[in-house]
Design an enzyme around this catalytic site. Sequence first.
Site, PDB file in Angstrom:
ATOM      1  N   LYS A  26       6.097  -0.469   4.006  1.00  0.00           N
ATOM      2  CA  LYS A  26       6.160   0.996   4.074  1.00  0.00           C
ATOM      3  C   LYS A  26       5.379   1.487   5.289  1.00  0.00           C
ATOM      4  CE  LYS A  26       5.395   5.054   1.087  1.00  0.00           C
ATOM      5  NZ  LYS A  26       4.870   5.494  -0.234  1.00  0.00           N
ATOM      6  N   SER A  86       8.133   8.213  -2.897  1.00  0.00           N
ATOM      7  CA  SER A  86       8.211   8.250  -1.459  1.00  0.00           C
ATOM      8  C   SER A  86       8.536   6.901  -0.806  1.00  0.00           C
ATOM      9  CB  SER A  86       6.884   8.768  -0.886  1.00  0.00           C
ATOM     10  OG  SER A  86       5.826   7.893  -1.212  1.00  0.00           O
ATOM     11  N   SER A 108       5.306   6.615  -6.527  1.00  0.00           N
ATOM     12  CA  SER A 108       6.126   6.290  -5.352  1.00  0.00           C
ATOM     13  C   SER A 108       6.556   4.842  -5.179  1.00  0.00           C
ATOM     14  CB  SER A 108       5.423   6.749  -4.085  1.00  0.00           C
ATOM     15  OG  SER A 108       5.568   8.142  -3.962  1.00  0.00           O
TER      16      SER A 108
HETATM   17  N1  GLN Z   1       6.398  12.376  -5.974  1.00  0.00           N
HETATM   18  C1  GLN Z   1       4.970  12.384  -5.980  1.00  0.00           C
HETATM   19  C2  GLN Z   1       4.456  13.327  -4.935  1.00  0.00           C
HETATM   20  O1  GLN Z   1       5.240  13.861  -4.227  1.00  0.00           O
HETATM   21  C3  GLN Z   1       4.435  10.993  -5.807  1.00  0.00           C
HETATM   22  C4  GLN Z   1       4.160  10.593  -4.418  1.00  0.00           C
HETATM   23  C5  GLN Z   1       3.519   9.240  -4.285  1.00  0.00           C
HETATM   24  O2  GLN Z   1       3.325   8.500  -5.253  1.00  0.00           O
HETATM   25  N2  GLN Z   1       3.141   8.923  -3.055  1.00  0.00           N
HETATM   26  O3  GLN Z   1       3.291  13.554  -4.805  1.00  0.00           O
END
Ligand code: GLN
Length: 447
Positions: free
Chosen positions: A52, A127, A151
């Site tokens: 990532k 994400s 994410s």
């Molecule tokens: N969807 C969540 C957010 O937007 C989780 C994001 C994540 O785990 N990086 O904060």
Amino acid sequence: ALFEDIEKIDDTLGSFLFINKENALKQAKELDELQAQDKMDGALFGVPMGIKDNIITKDVLTTCASRMLEDFHPIYDATVMEKLNGASSVLMGKNNMDEFAMGGSNETSYFKNVRNPWDTDAVPGGSSGGSAAAVAAGLVPYSLGSDTGGSVRQPSAFCGVVGMKPTYGRVSRYGLVAFASSLDQIGPITRNVRDNAKILNIISGTNHRDATSMPNVDQDFLEGIDADLSGKKIAVPEEFLGEGIDQEVTDAVEKAIKTFEEMGATVDRVSFPHIKYVVSAYYLIASSEASSNLARFDGIRYGYRAEGTETLEELYRKTRAEGFGEEVKRRILLGTFVLSAGHYDQYYIRAQKLRSKLEADMLKTFEDYDLVIGPTTTSAAYDIGEKIDDKLRMYKEDILTIPANLTGMPSISIPCGLSEKKRPIGLQIIGNHFEESKVYNAAYKFE
Ligand code: GLN
């Protein structure tokens, strides 16, 4: 061969932001020579990886899918990269993501969307959407993602792969670009449970550069992975299967519950009464921490710098206005507001109290049960563009993954069925702190 596949399909998929072809082929050649001399060293000798793009890779572009870091070439490796490089794994490229890991559909990437390999009209989740899509499409056997509120697990569910968020502190966050430091954890995304455990074996462990990392107590997650499940006690929170969860998701999870019962486990329904507040608590805490962490992107130290400014104040202002996308700015504004004098007690402190209450609920459950299971997401993957304008709705959909982050507990998502539109559905298995072995064991037997 994998680079040929990437060239063939990733124009459509968009799962990579940067392809590390020259370096990777050079490294592969060196590994071939070592192999010819019978000097194969490393648990992942020659195994390709995707990473990532918020995990720092020395000399290799690391953008966090943001204009702010469009040209950022780090001068060091994240601890996880040192470990994977040390195991002779080969970096194929950097995976696309939501900007600074804020999002759940990969639609906030500054550069491009990612498509779901199962159905290119669908989002891959986020994400870590690029990581999950690349693994699902067979472009890499594994990738690392990061999980602050879901994410790793949510995109794994949407893309039909296996994603683990380890216990907070299991994996060093050194070199992971910070979003919300008390929640962030790096985790592996793989095509099966065994590979996942193997990668976690390599990346976990204490590290002097991350004060929140914990000793690994020499745990081997492959050991006992196929142990019998009879006598195991599993809890299903009733809030995980009720209102707000799609029927097809509930059906797939109920079927999974039966499978566990057939394998000899006892499954009981429990209740986590504080679940209804976790989304609010998470977005207050995560945004507060983000507003502080992202203060470092000021146009001075690294990354994007706006042109044509006269004063320092103007330089900061213009750099941040131009360098950050809309969602990142929304979080910074929310976090700054929450932490401001007069609002801190009302929002931040209350969110932290909720966090303690949730942890108490869950720890109590783990006094009687080995594992907690439920769906990973409220629905299967939805269409690109379908929800991006309804932020609140998207935030609310993180309700099932957030509890493991707020409590620091390990949690995995594994495939457990398909929706009517033939899009994958994920089963979530949560364990008590540092009980990844139990989680892997159940996931492996179910798979
Ligand atoms: N969807 C969540 C957010 O937007 C989780 C994001 C994540 O785990 N990086 O904060």
